[in-house]
Design a protein around this motif. Structure first.
Motif, PDB file in Angstrom:
ATOM      1  N   VAL A   1      20.459  47.519  31.172  1.00 22.05           N
ATOM      2  CA  VAL A   1      20.948  46.767  32.323  1.00 22.05           C
ATOM      3  C   VAL A   1      22.172  45.930  31.907  1.00 22.05           C
ATOM      4  N   LEU A   2      23.211  45.974  32.762  1.00 21.06           N
ATOM      5  CA  LEU A   2      24.393  45.148  32.550  1.00 21.06           C
ATOM      6  C   LEU A   2      24.332  43.993  33.541  1.00 21.06           C
ATOM      7  N   THR A   3      24.180  42.779  33.014  1.00 18.48           N
ATOM      8  CA  THR A   3      24.191  41.575  33.838  1.00 18.48           C
ATOM      9  C   THR A   3      25.606  40.986  33.784  1.00 18.48           C
ATOM     10  N   TYR A   4      26.127  40.587  34.928  1.00 21.18           N
ATOM     11  CA  TYR A   4      27.507  40.123  34.947  1.00 21.18           C
ATOM     12  C   TYR A   4      27.699  39.049  36.009  1.00 21.18           C
ATOM     13  N   SER A   5      28.835  38.366  35.893  1.00 17.87           N
ATOM     14  CA  SER A   5      29.244  37.385  36.893  1.00 17.87           C
ATOM     15  C   SER A   5      30.777  37.385  36.926  1.00 17.87           C
ATOM     16  N   ASN A   6      31.334  37.175  38.103  1.00 17.27           N
ATOM     17  CA  ASN A   6      32.778  37.291  38.273  1.00 17.27           C
ATOM     18  C   ASN A   6      33.380  35.980  38.769  1.00 17.27           C
ATOM     19  N   ALA A   7      34.576  35.650  38.220  1.00 15.87           N
ATOM     20  CA  ALA A   7      35.296  34.447  38.641  1.00 15.87           C
ATOM     21  C   ALA A   7      36.687  34.859  39.120  1.00 15.87           C
ATOM     22  N   GLY A   8      36.726  35.476  40.289  1.00 12.63           N
ATOM     23  CA  GLY A   8      37.993  35.830  40.917  1.00 12.63           C
ATOM     24  C   GLY A   8      38.759  36.950  40.236  1.00 12.63           C
ATOM     25  N   HIS A   9      38.118  37.709  39.361  1.00 14.19           N
ATOM     26  CA  HIS A   9      38.809  38.767  38.619  1.00 14.19           C
ATOM     27  C   HIS A   9      38.727  40.092  39.380  1.00 14.19           C
ATOM     28  N   GLU A  10      39.615  41.036  38.987  1.00 12.31           N
ATOM     29  CA  GLU A  10      39.571  42.384  39.552  1.00 12.31           C
ATOM     30  C   GLU A  10      38.200  43.004  39.288  1.00 12.31           C
ATOM     31  N   ALA A  11      37.638  43.643  40.291  1.00 15.13           N
ATOM     32  CA  ALA A  11      36.338  44.292  40.114  1.00 15.13           C
ATOM     33  C   ALA A  11      36.478  45.471  39.166  1.00 15.13           C
ATOM     34  N   PRO A  12      35.588  45.599  38.152  1.00  8.97           N
ATOM     35  CA  PRO A  12      35.654  46.728  37.227  1.00  8.97           C
ATOM     36  C   PRO A  12      35.410  48.051  37.961  1.00  8.97           C
ATOM     37  N   LEU A  13      35.768  49.126  37.299  1.00  6.76           N
ATOM     38  CA  LEU A  13      35.497  50.472  37.812  1.00  6.76           C
ATOM     39  C   LEU A  13      34.345  51.056  37.026  1.00  6.76           C
ATOM     40  N   VAL A  14      33.366  51.637  37.744  1.00  6.85           N
ATOM     41  CA  VAL A  14      32.195  52.244  37.090  1.00  6.85           C
ATOM     42  C   VAL A  14      32.123  53.706  37.475  1.00  6.85           C
ATOM     43  N   SER A  15      31.603  54.483  36.563  1.00  5.89           N
ATOM     44  CA  SER A  15      31.480  55.921  36.840  1.00  5.89           C
ATOM     45  C   SER A  15      30.013  56.311  36.883  1.00  5.89           C
ATOM     46  N   ASN A  16      29.779  57.289  37.697  1.00  3.71           N
ATOM     47  CA  ASN A  16      28.451  57.929  37.772  1.00  3.71           C
ATOM     48  C   ASN A  16      28.696  59.420  37.932  1.00  3.71           C
ATOM     49  N   LYS A  17      27.744  60.127  38.460  1.00  6.08           N
ATOM     50  CA  LYS A  17      27.914  61.581  38.582  1.00  6.08           C
ATOM     51  C   LYS A  17      29.016  61.962  39.572  1.00  6.08           C
ATOM     52  N   HIS A  18      29.430  61.041  40.448  1.00  9.08           N
ATOM     53  CA  HIS A  18      30.496  61.311  41.409  1.00  9.08           C
ATOM     54  C   HIS A  18      31.880  60.894  40.908  1.00  9.08           C
ATOM     55  N   GLY A  19      31.959  60.337  39.700  1.00  7.54           N
ATOM     56  CA  GLY A  19      33.230  59.879  39.157  1.00  7.54           C
ATOM     57  C   GLY A  19      33.383  58.363  39.239  1.00  7.54           C
ATOM     58  N   PHE A  20      34.562  57.891  38.971  1.00  7.22           N
ATOM     59  CA  PHE A  20      34.801  56.453  38.973  1.00  7.22           C
ATOM     60  C   PHE A  20      34.952  55.926  40.391  1.00  7.22           C
ATOM     61  N   GLU A  21      34.459  54.687  40.545  1.00  3.77           N
ATOM     62  CA  GLU A  21      34.637  53.983  41.808  1.00  3.77           C
ATOM     63  C   GLU A  21      34.625  52.486  41.535  1.00  3.77           C
ATOM     64  N   LYS A  22      35.104  51.739  42.516  1.00  2.00           N
ATOM     65  CA  LYS A  22      35.171  50.294  42.362  1.00  2.00           C
ATOM     66  C   LYS A  22      33.782  49.693  42.469  1.00  2.00           C
ATOM     67  N   MET A  23      33.475  48.766  41.539  1.00  2.00           N
ATOM     68  CA  MET A  23      32.159  48.112  41.553  1.00  2.00           C
ATOM     69  C   MET A  23      32.072  47.170  42.747  1.00  2.00           C
ATOM     70  N   ASN A  24      30.967  47.227  43.445  1.00  2.00           N
ATOM     71  CA  ASN A  24      30.721  46.362  44.602  1.00  2.00           C
ATOM     72  C   ASN A  24      30.049  45.088  44.106  1.00  2.00           C
ATOM     73  N   MET A  25      30.746  43.960  44.180  1.00  2.00           N
ATOM     74  CA  MET A  25      30.182  42.717  43.633  1.00  2.00           C
ATOM     75  C   MET A  25      30.817  41.516  44.328  1.00  2.00           C
ATOM     76  N   ASN A  26      30.252  40.353  44.045  1.00  2.00           N
ATOM     77  CA  ASN A  26      30.770  39.102  44.563  1.00  2.00           C
ATOM     78  C   ASN A  26      31.996  38.693  43.736  1.00  2.00           C
ATOM     79  N   ASN A  27      33.080  38.302  44.412  1.00  2.00           N
ATOM     80  CA  ASN A  27      34.319  37.975  43.694  1.00  2.00           C
ATOM     81  C   ASN A  27      34.295  36.610  43.031  1.00  2.00           C
ATOM     82  N   GLY A  28      33.578  35.636  43.603  1.00  2.00           N
ATOM     83  CA  GLY A  28      33.588  34.296  43.060  1.00  2.00           C
ATOM     84  C   GLY A  28      34.955  33.650  43.270  1.00  2.00           C
ATOM     85  N   ILE A  29      35.234  32.592  42.518  1.00  2.00           N
ATOM     86  CA  ILE A  29      36.553  31.937  42.581  1.00  2.00           C
ATOM     87  C   ILE A  29      37.118  31.811  41.175  1.00  2.00           C
TER      88      ILE A  29
END
Length: 618
Positions: free
Chosen positions: A503-531
């Motif tokens: 499990v990857l636990t994370y938190s975001n402070a206004g940064h660009e959302a990382p890109l994650v890949s699965n069997k369908h390829g890369f896509e933008k991670m859906n997450m809270n942007n924060g400030i």
């Protein structure tokens, strides 16, 4: 010489004993002046041939060529004399009034000697001419004076366009300056004594022979004087020379008019009726009158030209010395140069204005160069410090990837300047957890680098006691808000991967959302942007987690904001597309960065570019 000599004879312009117009005698002067020894030899040979063709007495021919050689060579030696008033010795050019006066002075001297010696020779060979002896001398003098002046000016003008002047080499013989000066004075004194003797006393053959031998001996001794000074060619046309060209053109026009009058049968006949002068002397008297007019015209013009030289040309010439002291990027070092300008600063005219302007220019230029040198020194110091700062900043970033059976993690950062505001890090907190962080401080350069370095250090400290990303960001944000008078901020994404739970636990402070890949390829991670960090105290950041992914790419906006030469952004879609193309087993950072470089080829890098990638090895 032959063309002009025989031409004037065939056209009945000249005759024996100096009668009529004899322009060829002026060639004697100009041959030596312009062509040196070669011109002297040419004049002697040509004159000899002409005298033979004209059936002159053999003794008159031989003695005449001895005189021709001496007078012609004398003109050459006098021009290249090293006089005190001469700044430098130049080939025959009328570049200023002093050169013009030297030119005229040499003509007068040579004409006086030529006329006097010819008068004495003719008396020796033809004693019955004693009654007209002075008249013969005057004829030769006037003819020599006028034709030498005309041919001299024309020859000098032509030599400016066609370089045929003979330049003497510096002689290796020692020159006894005082001895030759004394010879020159003796020539002058002897000439005066001979003329006075002939005027007040009855001539006789023996005395005349002695007089000729003395004066010729002195001339031939003088022309042995070695030339010891370097001759400098002038590759431009000085202003006085341009002015004098107009003046000399007017002079030649007066002489040409007098020549037309003196050779026109109708005008001569009219003058003969109105004047008591004999027919054969009309040409002589016409030239004398034109010479008087020239003197009246000449003397005031010389004074005016000399005044212009002293008040305008000489100061400008001295000002032009600045050229030798100007070197790109250097100060103008010359106290002597400033002294030259200071001599004219107080003058209340254009020269004074120019002197003041040049003085200000030199002082301002030197002050500017000094400031530039200080700035350059400061620049080198800053560059050295930035180089150290760059090494320090790079030293706190990961240098090697982490690869094991559970995951592979690696990253790269490319600052737009020596140091930048982007940073990344990854390291194992303990046996189970891997920390990954990527941040982008506001601004660029040193301020952004300081903020990112401080942020990096605080995170490492906080992660020693806290493994909840949201709490770490909470504490980090509060610390950055303290004393943040410049209101600088930083965007940051923090993730902690547990290799046991996957499990990857994370938190975001206004940064660009990382890109994650699965069997369908890369896509933008859906997450809270924060400030962003450093702006609002006590902000509660959201803790999130993800388990189902193969790869994760976190990046800063320098990647997607890279521009092509057509001002097109690299963009998120292109990044995802390129990642899908190159993502087989592992994403190659080098391949991705190369694609970005090719895309933005021709454009300078505007922002820092940073990437961090984790591959799960399931």
């Amino acid at each position: 010489m032959m063309v002009i000599n025989l031409g004037s004879y065939s056209l009945m312009l000249s005759d024996a004993f100096g009668y009529g117009y004899s322009p060829h005698v002026g060639i004697v002067f100009i041959s030596g002046l312009l062509f040196g020894p070669y011109g002297v030899a040419g004049a002697v040979i040509a004159n000899t041939i002409c005298d033979i063709i004209r059936n002159y007495n053999i003794m008159f021919t031989v003695t005449g060529e001895i005189v021709t050689l001496g007078i012609s060579y004398l003109a050459y030696k006098l021009w290249y004399g090293n006089y005190r008033w001469r700044r430098k010795i130049v080939p025959p050019r009328l570049t200023n009034t002093l050169h013009l006066l030297l030119f005229v002075g040499i003509i007068v001297a040579c004409a006086s000697l030529f006329g006097m010696i010819q008068k004495e020779l003719i008396y020796i060979l033809y004693p019955n001419t004693i009654d007209i002896s002075f008249e013969i001398g005057a004829r030769y003098y006037i003819n020599f004076l006028n034709s030498a002046f005309v041919f001299g000016i024309i020859g000098i003008w032509i030599s400016k366009r066609i370089d045929f002047v003979h330049i003497p080499k510096i002689s290796e013989r020692k020159a006894n300056t005082k001895f030759y000066n004394a010879i020159g004075i003796l020539i002058l004194i002897s000439t005066i004594i001979i003329l006075l003797h002939d005027y007040y006393f009855v001539q006789n053959t023996q005395t005349t022979i002695v007089k000729i031998l003395i004066i010729l001996a002195l001339i031939y001794i003088y022309i042995t004087k070695p030339i010891k000074s370097k001759v400098t060619k002038i590759n431009y046309t000085p202003i006085p020379e341009k002015i004098m060209s107009i003046f000399l053109l007017a002079t030649l026009l007066i002489i040409a008019i007098s020549y037309v009058v003196a050779t026109n049968d109708v005008l001569i006949a009219a003058i003969d009726i109105l004047s008591p002068v004999e027919m054969e002397d009309i040409i002589l008297y016409t030239m004398v009158i034109s010479d008087i007019l020239l003197v009246v015209f000449f003397i005031p013009c010389i004074f005016v030209l000399r005044y212009i030289e002293m008040k305008v040309i000489d100061p400008i010439f001295s000002f032009s010395k600045i050229e030798a002291y100007i070197k790109k990027g250097d100060k103008i070092q010359s106290e002597e140069l400033l002294k030259v300008y200071s001599d004219h600063i107080q003058e209340n005219d254009e020269i004074g204005m120019l002197a003041r302007s040049y003085t200000d220019l030199i002082n301002n230029n030197n002050e500017y160069i000094e400031n530039i040198e200080k700035i350059e020194g400061e620049k080198h110091r800053i560059e050295a410090e930035l180089s150290i700062a760059e090494k320090i900043q790079r030293s706190i970033l990961p240098t090697e990837s982490i690869e094991n059976d559970d995951y592979s993690v690696y990253g790269n950062s490319k600052p737009a300047r020596e140091v930048g505001g982007d940073f990344y890090d990854y390291y194992e907190i303990d046996d189970e957890n891997l920390a990954m962080v990527i941040g982008d401080a506001s601004g660029k350069g040193v301020p952004a680098a300081l903020l990112s370095t401080i942020t990096h250090a605080i995170i490492k400290q906080l992660l020693k006691t806290e493994k909840d990303p949201s709490k770490v960001l909470y504490q980090l944000n509060n610390q950055l808000c303290e004393n943040n008078t410049e209101v600088m901020f930083i965007t940051l994404w923090l993730g902690i991967y547990n290799k046991n739970t996957k499990v990857l636990t994370y938190s975001n402070a206004g940064h660009e959302a990382p890109l994650v890949s699965n069997k369908h390829g890369f896509e933008k991670m859906n997450m809270n942007n924060g400030i962003v960090l450093g702006v609002v105290n006590d902000f509660e950041f959201k803790k999130e987690e993800i388990k189902e992914f193969d790869k994760l790419v976190a990046y800063t906006d320098g990647i997607t904001d890279a521009k092509s030469i057509d001002d097109e952004f690299y963009g998120e879609k292109r990044l995802i597309s390129r990642l899908n193309e190159i993502s087989n087993d592992h994403v190659k950072i080098e391949t991705l960065l190369k694609d970005i470089d090719e895309f933005s080829k021709g454009k300078d890098q505007f922002d820092d570019m940073t990437l961090i990638i984790i591959d799960k090895n399931d």
